[in-house]
Design an enzyme around this catalytic site. Structure first.
Site, short mmCIF file in Angstrom:
data_model
loop_
_atom_site.label_atom_id
_atom_site.label_comp_id
_atom_site.label_asym_id
_atom_site.label_seq_id
_atom_site.Cartn_x
_atom_site.Cartn_y
_atom_site.Cartn_z
N TRP A 113 0.81 -1.22 0.00
CA TRP A 113 0.00 0.00 0.00
C TRP A 113 0.84 1.26 0.00
O TRP A 113 0.37 2.31 -0.43
CB TRP A 113 -1.04 -0.03 1.11
N ASN A 134 2.93 -8.10 1.18
CA ASN A 134 3.30 -7.10 2.17
C ASN A 134 4.59 -6.42 1.69
O ASN A 134 4.69 -5.19 1.65
CB ASN A 134 3.50 -7.80 3.51
N ARG A 189 -0.10 -7.09 10.73
CA ARG A 189 0.90 -6.54 9.81
C ARG A 189 0.38 -6.51 8.38
O ARG A 189 0.73 -5.61 7.60
CB ARG A 189 2.21 -7.33 9.94
N GLY A 221 -1.40 -3.27 7.49
CA GLY A 221 -0.62 -2.05 7.31
C GLY A 221 -0.52 -1.20 8.55
O GLY A 221 0.30 -0.29 8.62
N ASP A 246 0.65 -1.51 11.81
CA ASP A 246 1.42 -2.24 12.81
C ASP A 246 2.29 -1.27 13.61
O ASP A 246 3.23 -0.73 13.06
CB ASP A 246 2.26 -3.34 12.15
N GLU A 286 9.02 8.90 8.03
CA GLU A 286 7.89 7.98 7.94
C GLU A 286 6.64 8.46 8.67
O GLU A 286 5.52 8.29 8.20
CB GLU A 286 8.35 6.64 8.51
#
Length: 506
Positions: A120, A157, A282, A285, A287, A465
């Site tokens: 994603w 993932n 997880r 997305g 986590d 991030e």
């Protein structure tokens, strides 16, 4: 939680240009391709014995000798000596030595410890590439995800073997249509349809489907501890995430779920179902958060707002694609599916009393009253009625922060809860508010987030991030107690969202 209103731009064109220049340069440093294969293969999330080669797995459907030949022409002899090419075994459980999963084209990674392609993340990265005129790289980004579906069964993932058993939030159809809007390549669009359908059906049959509600859930297919968590998610004392979880279970009473399903207190052991929930969390997305109870371990028993919103959009996207390709009957079938999902979401996920979309526990038959920013997804996708959108907009103060949007209203020590905010959820909230005419509110959130990002960029010279949106700071590590506490530099989806928000305010 603090809010503020502003109609004036809190940043200058000089500041914006500096960030744009950084982002433009960063696409290059975050790009991986054949010539970067050794760099891509290196993985700090797993233990690696010095002097041993980094393993790269090739799909069994590929021509291994041909790929080996291509790589030998792309890489130096020294690089080739440091990698080992293997054919991926039919069963992921047979893999004893993990490695990188081969992708044939260029792609952008998030950055930092995330030195591989993520599912994603790629959507928000794509938005940035398109805004920045990186057309070829944008096309390749989408093509690598289509390749994953064709050769590895789903969008992963990430393209590491230890993530073969879990996917990520389904944004592929959004990416395909975004790319098509630029290229108008109907032949390519037609070729993508079978892979889009394959990816869609991954999510709408058991075990991802909950038949009782007709809604889908996240559900990772692997078993046992996640390898990357065992090695890399450790605190300063060297304790793994799982060891910290056991300490938490020993110290605190859990009311959110039946902890005996996940933890054997007498023997101080986490159960197989715990690890299933951990892997599934997880896949989502998010986590880690407490959205589905501590560590979100109970996620396997929920129909989430975010996933079903994305599947609704995928159904609408497949309707639009079939319209473009002249398949009117098929297009109507996809629209009917979307309408049916909207009805189910209204029934199970909309909470009239709270004025929010909430995740639904299909075993207890109750919504979990945990305010989370995924409530904006149905606005983003156009699922909400005008009345529902109005209620959510009236509840904006629950989430609005000095730096944008709080992920949730709870402070838990997890990075996907307050006081943290993330670029993707900010964009989703902004675009959702705009879609229903709440332009002042959407612009205000966008300005707050951009002001924070630009301020921190001027201080540190990087984009990261995630952010503490209460303090408007990129210094987050001391506040995160579980999972990994680092704040990775790059950063792919922050880059993309910044460019998209700047375009929104232009």
């Amino acid at each position: 939680m603090t809010t503020q209103s502003s109609t004036q731009s809190p940043f200058t064109s000089t500041q914006i240009n500096a960030v744009r220049t950084y982002i433009k340069k960063t696409w290059k440093t975050l790009t991986r391709s054949h010539e970067h294969l050794l760099q891509s293969a290196k993985d700090t999330k797993l233990e690696h014995k010095p002097g041993t080669p980094w393993i790269i797995y090739i799909s069994p459907r590929e021509d291994n000798p041909n790929i080996q030949s291509v790589l030998e022409r792309s890489l130096s002899a020294e690089d080739m000596r440091q990698i080992e090419i293997r054919t991926l075994p039919p069963e992921a459980e047979a893999i004893r030595e993990h490695g990188l999963l081969y992708l044939p084209g260029s792609y952008v990674v998030p950055g930092g410890r995330f030195n591989e392609m993520y599912g994603w993340d790629s959507y928000f990265i794509l938005l940035g590439l398109l805004r920045d005129g990186e057309w070829d790289l944008a096309q390749s980004q989408v093509d690598q995800l289509l390749y994953q579906v064709q050769h590895y069964g789903t969008i992963l993932n990430s393209n590491r073997t230890y993530m073969l058993s879990r996917s990520q939030p389904p944004v592929l159809s959004l990416m395909v249509l975004a790319m098509f809007q630029h290229t108008q390549d109907e032949e390519w669009l037609r070729s993508a349809v079978p892979l889009l359908e394959q990816f869609y059906y991954y999510w709408v049959v058991p075990p991802h489907l909950n038949p009782a509600t007709g809604l889908s859930r996240y559900y990772a297919l692997g078993e046992g501890p996640a390898p990357e968590v065992l090695f890399s998610e450790r605190d300063e004392e060297g304790k793994s995430h799982y060891e910290r979880v056991k300490e938490y279970y020993q110290r605190f009473e859990i009311e959110d779920y039946d902890v005996s399903l996940y933890y054997d207190r007498e023997n101080d052991e986490l159960s197989n179902l715990f690890y299933k929930g951990d892997r599934t969390m997880r896949e989502s997305g998010f986590d880690i958060s407490n959205r589905f109870g501590p560590f979100s371990i109970d996620i396997i028993h929920y129909a989430p707002v975010c996933l079903n919103s994305l599947l609704y959009q995928m159904e609408q996207d497949l309707a639009q694609i079939n319209d473009i390709l002249g398949n009117e009957e098929l297009a109507q079938q996809w629209r009917d599916r979307a309408d049916s999902r909207r009805d189910r979401m209204d029934q199970y996920l909309w909470d009239q009393k709270q004025g929010l979309y909430l995740d639904y526990h299909f075993q207890t038959g109750k919504r979990r009253h945990y305010e989370f920013a995924t409530t904006f997804y149905p606005l983003w996708m156009g699922i909400a009625s005008e009345a529902q959108a109005k209620r959510i907009a009236e509840n904006l103060s629950l989430f609005e922060a000095p730096g944008g949007i709080f992920t949730s209203t709870r402070v838990t020590g997890n990075q996907w809860d307050a006081p943290f905010g993330w670029a993707p959820l900010t964009l989703i909230a902004v675009q959702g508010l705009h879609r229903y005419g709440y332009h002042q509110e959407g612009d205000r959130i966008a300005r707050k987030f951009l002001a924070m990002v630009i301020k921190e960029f001027e201080r540190r010279g990087i984009l990261v991030e995630k952010y503490d949106v209460e303090r408007c700071s990129a210094n987050v590590s001391d506040e995160i107690c579980f999972g990994y506490s680092s704040n990775e530099i790059g950063f792919g989806w922050t880059n993309g969202v910044v460019l998209e928000l700047l375009a929104t305010l232009a």
